[in-house]
Design an enzyme around this catalytic site. Structure first.
Site, PDB file in Angstrom:
ATOM      1  N   HIS A 115     -11.809  19.841  20.143  1.00  0.00           N
ATOM      2  CA  HIS A 115     -12.382  19.018  21.216  1.00  0.00           C
ATOM      3  C   HIS A 115     -12.889  17.682  20.661  1.00  0.00           C
ATOM      4  O   HIS A 115     -12.585  16.619  21.212  1.00  0.00           O
ATOM      5  CB  HIS A 115     -13.520  19.797  21.884  1.00  0.00           C
ATOM      6  N   GLU A 116     -13.629  17.731  19.561  1.00  0.00           N
ATOM      7  CA  GLU A 116     -14.192  16.486  19.009  1.00  0.00           C
ATOM      8  C   GLU A 116     -13.072  15.592  18.449  1.00  0.00           C
ATOM      9  O   GLU A 116     -13.109  14.379  18.626  1.00  0.00           O
ATOM     10  CB  GLU A 116     -15.253  16.795  17.949  1.00  0.00           C
ATOM     11  N   HIS A 119     -11.675  13.550  21.245  1.00  0.00           N
ATOM     12  CA  HIS A 119     -12.369  12.291  21.569  1.00  0.00           C
ATOM     13  C   HIS A 119     -11.851  11.153  20.689  1.00  0.00           C
ATOM     14  O   HIS A 119     -11.615  10.045  21.160  1.00  0.00           O
ATOM     15  CB  HIS A 119     -13.873  12.445  21.368  1.00  0.00           C
ATOM     16  N   ASP A 125     -14.645  13.348  27.940  1.00  0.00           N
ATOM     17  CA  ASP A 125     -15.039  14.654  28.465  1.00  0.00           C
ATOM     18  C   ASP A 125     -14.581  14.768  29.904  1.00  0.00           C
ATOM     19  O   ASP A 125     -14.667  13.825  30.681  1.00  0.00           O
ATOM     20  CB  ASP A 125     -16.574  14.794  28.424  1.00  0.00           C
TER      21      ASP A 125
HETATM   22 ZN   LIG Z   1     -16.947  16.147  24.353  1.00  0.00          ZN
END
Ligand SMILES: [Zn+2]
Length: 179
Positions: A115-116, A119, A125
């Site tokens: 997830h990170e 980014h 998000d």
């Molecule tokens: Zn996030």
């Protein structure tokens, strides 16, 4: 009759193959390589590598590789007791934290890592609450064990790295696991 049908099917396949060759032609550029430094990720080094491999297996226009000695990394990964979070400075560049606040609550660490990285790869998000979405992050149940981007998320990342113009349109941003 049967032979005629078979011929029609073969012709359709030939057409599809021809079409694919035509569209794949001009886009076959080398992927952009991003180097990440996980040396300060403490107990999460292997999970950081796992997050990178997940992306590498699902996108073609960009690849995440451990930084070779003597080279400046695009991405630095840290660990601390806060929430997982990312500070992206531009598409493909920045730093993120494997925050123990979420790990201790039971969030799945490979999902946090992927997830990170997402980014850094230009995905914001999207708190849909769905475990099938990687970028739903903490809005999905703590029990969610899906570390993989869905097709839309992977396609978006491929598109982000398709051209310099697209890359330049993605601003520097900060993202925190719990928002
Ligand atoms: Zn996030």
């Amino acid at each position: 009759m049967l032979r005629k049908r078979l011929f029609a099917a073969l012709a359709a396949v030939a057409m599809l193959v021809g079409l694919q060759v035509t569209t794949a032609g001009p886009a076959a550029a080398a992927p952009r390589i991003l180097y990440y430094d996980a040396s300060q990720a403490q107990e999460f080094v292997s999970v950081v590598n796992q997050g990178a491999q997940i992306w590498n297996s699902r996108v073609t226009n960009v690849q995440l590789q451990p930084v070779p000695a003597g080279r400046t990394p695009n991405i630095r990964v840290y660990a601390d007791n806060g929430w997982p979070r990312t500070y992206s400075t531009s598409l493909g560049n920045g730093r993120w934290y494997m925050g123990r606040e979420a790990v201790n609550q039971g969030y799945y660490t490979p999902r946090i890592a992927a997830h990170e990285f997402g980014h850094i790869l230009g995905l914001p998000d999207r708190r849909t609450g769905l475990c099938t979405d990687l970028m739903s992050g903490s809005s999905a149940p703590v029990s969610c064990r899906n570390p993989n981007p869905n097709t839309t998320e992977a396609n978006t990342v491929n598109n982000n790295f398709r051209s310099a113009a697209v890359a330049a349109s993605i601003p520097a941003r900060e993202f925190v696991w719990v928002g």
